[in-house]
Enzyme design. Sequence first.
Site, PDB file in Angstrom:
ATOM      1  CE  LYS A  80      -4.452   1.024   0.633  1.00 46.37           C
ATOM      2  NZ  LYS A  80      -5.862   0.279   0.053  1.00 46.37           N
ATOM      3  N   GLY A 179     -24.489   2.812   4.609  1.00 42.53           N
ATOM      4  CA  GLY A 179     -23.742   3.447   3.878  1.00 42.53           C
ATOM      5  C   GLY A 179     -24.286   3.250   2.268  1.00 42.53           C
ATOM      6  CB  VAL A 180     -26.901   3.849  -0.034  1.00 47.17           C
ATOM      7  CG1 VAL A 180     -27.739   2.787   0.452  1.00 47.17           C
ATOM      8  CG2 VAL A 180     -27.336   5.144   0.554  1.00 47.17           C
ATOM      9  N   GLY A 181     -23.052   4.503  -0.907  1.00 46.03           N
ATOM     10  CA  GLY A 181     -22.158   4.953  -1.650  1.00 46.03           C
ATOM     11  C   GLY A 181     -22.017   4.380  -2.647  1.00 46.03           C
ATOM     12  CB  VAL A 183     -19.667  -0.711  -2.655  1.00 53.16           C
ATOM     13  CG1 VAL A 183     -20.014  -2.105  -2.315  1.00 53.16           C
ATOM     14  CG2 VAL A 183     -18.284  -0.582  -2.958  1.00 53.16           C
TER      15      VAL A 183
HETATM   16  P1  NAD Z   1     -18.157   5.667  -0.628  1.00 53.93           P
HETATM   17  O1  NAD Z   1     -17.398   6.678   0.255  1.00 53.93           O
HETATM   18  O2  NAD Z   1     -18.620   5.929  -2.007  1.00 53.93           O
HETATM   19  O3  NAD Z   1     -19.574   5.072   0.075  1.00 53.93           O
HETATM   20  C1  NAD Z   1     -19.566   5.100   1.610  1.00 53.93           C
HETATM   21  C2  NAD Z   1     -20.868   5.693   2.054  1.00 53.93           C
HETATM   22  O4  NAD Z   1     -21.014   5.648   3.469  1.00 53.93           O
HETATM   23  C3  NAD Z   1     -20.686   7.141   2.114  1.00 53.93           C
HETATM   24  O5  NAD Z   1     -22.388   7.230   0.937  1.00 53.93           O
HETATM   25  C4  NAD Z   1     -20.920   7.757   3.111  1.00 53.93           C
HETATM   26  O6  NAD Z   1     -21.785   9.076   3.205  1.00 53.93           O
HETATM   27  C5  NAD Z   1     -21.501   6.772   4.044  1.00 53.93           C
HETATM   28  N1  NAD Z   1     -21.235   7.054   5.395  1.00 53.93           N
HETATM   29  C6  NAD Z   1     -19.981   7.277   5.802  1.00 53.93           C
HETATM   30  N2  NAD Z   1     -20.052   7.263   7.349  1.00 53.93           N
HETATM   31  C7  NAD Z   1     -21.244   7.001   7.718  1.00 53.93           C
HETATM   32  C8  NAD Z   1     -21.966   6.339   8.763  1.00 53.93           C
HETATM   33  N3  NAD Z   1     -21.395   6.682  10.125  1.00 53.93           N
HETATM   34  N4  NAD Z   1     -23.421   5.728   8.741  1.00 53.93           N
HETATM   35  C9  NAD Z   1     -24.036   5.687   7.482  1.00 53.93           C
HETATM   36  N5  NAD Z   1     -23.414   5.972   6.381  1.00 53.93           N
HETATM   37  C10 NAD Z   1     -21.990   6.494   6.355  1.00 53.93           C
HETATM   38  O7  NAD Z   1     -17.183   4.335  -0.719  1.00 53.93           O
HETATM   39  P2  NAD Z   1     -17.362   2.730  -1.500  1.00 53.93           P
HETATM   40  O8  NAD Z   1     -16.497   2.934  -2.343  1.00 53.93           O
HETATM   41  O9  NAD Z   1     -18.928   2.520  -1.692  1.00 53.93           O
HETATM   42  O10 NAD Z   1     -16.886   1.719  -0.190  1.00 53.93           O
HETATM   43  C11 NAD Z   1     -17.582   1.663   0.809  1.00 53.93           C
HETATM   44  C12 NAD Z   1     -16.987   0.612   1.762  1.00 53.93           C
HETATM   45  O11 NAD Z   1     -16.441  -0.492   1.166  1.00 53.93           O
HETATM   46  C13 NAD Z   1     -15.541   1.391   2.360  1.00 53.93           C
HETATM   47  O12 NAD Z   1     -15.313   0.985   3.545  1.00 53.93           O
HETATM   48  C14 NAD Z   1     -14.663   0.984   1.222  1.00 53.93           C
HETATM   49  O13 NAD Z   1     -13.208   1.125   1.803  1.00 53.93           O
HETATM   50  C15 NAD Z   1     -14.942  -0.458   1.171  1.00 53.93           C
HETATM   51  N6  NAD Z   1     -14.569  -1.071  -0.219  1.00 53.93           N
HETATM   52  C16 NAD Z   1     -14.893  -0.413  -1.525  1.00 53.93           C
HETATM   53  C17 NAD Z   1     -14.284  -1.177  -2.579  1.00 53.93           C
HETATM   54  C18 NAD Z   1     -14.658  -0.170  -3.920  1.00 53.93           C
HETATM   55  O14 NAD Z   1     -14.643  -1.042  -5.070  1.00 53.93           O
HETATM   56  N7  NAD Z   1     -15.220   0.988  -3.969  1.00 53.93           N
HETATM   57  C19 NAD Z   1     -13.717  -2.090  -2.582  1.00 53.93           C
HETATM   58  C20 NAD Z   1     -13.245  -2.737  -1.484  1.00 53.93           C
HETATM   59  C21 NAD Z   1     -13.802  -2.238  -0.048  1.00 53.93           C
END
Ligand code: NAD
Length: 378
Positions: A80, A179-181, A183
């Site tokens: 990393k 968390g509806v980001g 993923v």
């Molecule tokens: P993202 O930032 O797009 O989504 C995360 C969401 O969580 C955001 O909408 C944010 O507002 C919300 N959030 C933050 N704190 C919160 C809380 N306390 N309560 C409720 N919601 C909250 O990130 P992502 O890319 O969707 O990734 C989500 C998770 O999966 C992260 O932990 C990331 O490290 C992990 N991950 C992602 C990937 C990928 O391909 N994107 C791969 C492996 C792991």
Amino acid sequence: MSLFDHREFVEHEQISYFHDPVSGLKSIIAIHDTTLGPALGGCRLWPYASDEEALTDVLRLSRGMTYKAAIAGLNLGGGKSVIIAKPGDKGEALFRAFGRCVAALGGRYITAEDVNTTVDDMEFIHQETDEVVGLRTEQGGSGDPSPFTAWGAFQGLKAALVRVFGTPDLQGRRVAVQGVGHVGQHLARMIRDEGAHVTATDVDSERLAQAKEIVPDLEIVKPEEIYDVKADVFAPCALGASINEKTVPRLRCRIVAGSANNQLATTECGTELGRKNILYAPDYAINAGGLINVAYELEGYERSRAERHVGRIYDIMTRIFNYAQEQSIPTWLAADRLAEARITALRGLRPRHLPEHARPVRVRRPFPLGSNERPSFL
Ligand code: NAD
């Protein structure tokens, strides 16, 4: 304190510090283990308060990548990198300087996107080195990894459903998504498409509104209420450490299966889930879809091959659950032991000589069961 005595230093192979006075780059690249192949792991840009804080983060994250690649059956090691900077400091000079640092490691480390770095930044890095993945599809890259991460998490969730309820059927079940980001939105839709009710939360109202467009009958609760939702599955898809001493006693689910990294505040919290008869799908195994996808860029990206491999997360998860049961150990520990077994065995042996539990998982059947359809996220 000596670096070798650092609490997160766990037999790392190499830690390199870089400084470029012209661009202002300050970066640390940590290579944890290259037994299985070159160390692949994202580049995180963050305004760390101190070098010590940056070092702690990069050591912890690089070790996690070793385990993720090993359990996913990839021929990659774990590494990393961090850039100590504010998002506003980003630019071509910074990332090209970083690209030269990656090149200096001679192929031992391959970088990718992470927090605060994007596909555009990867393009700058690519001008200095080939040791970068996560490029645009037009550049031979694999594009946004999030749908693949969600698809892998969906497979892992299905394996957990089979283990707990004897069927992968989601019809009529309830899943609470935190968390509806990127993923979480994909995952919520996949779950809804198979007939489950989805309750979701997010701290960002815009993200919730987007999710509501994708899943119109989404039930929304306040962020703090998500732990109290009575559901079959709790899916953490936000930040790390959401499974902690305060939240474990509140959970009213049978399964914890989501995409977030570092879900357990401590391993003891993972063990406690087991005591409460809640099945925990280990985070780095269930969320490996993005890594698997991006890894296929190294051999000339073919989406169909990457999809097939991501689909194996169902089998990987099943093997973890079986091993945990056989050994009477928590699932987080079963995942660690299986990952370590593969690395240890490969240090001295060729794969075909490996004992059964150390071999990478092969696809035994496509999923959904008995179907050869393309995954529903396409
Ligand atoms: P993202 O930032 O797009 O989504 C995360 C969401 O969580 C955001 O909408 C944010 O507002 C919300 N959030 C933050 N704190 C919160 C809380 N306390 N309560 C409720 N919601 C909250 O990130 P992502 O890319 O969707 O990734 C989500 C998770 O999966 C992260 O932990 C990331 O490290 C992990 N991950 C992602 C990937 C990928 O391909 N994107 C791969 C492996 C792991």
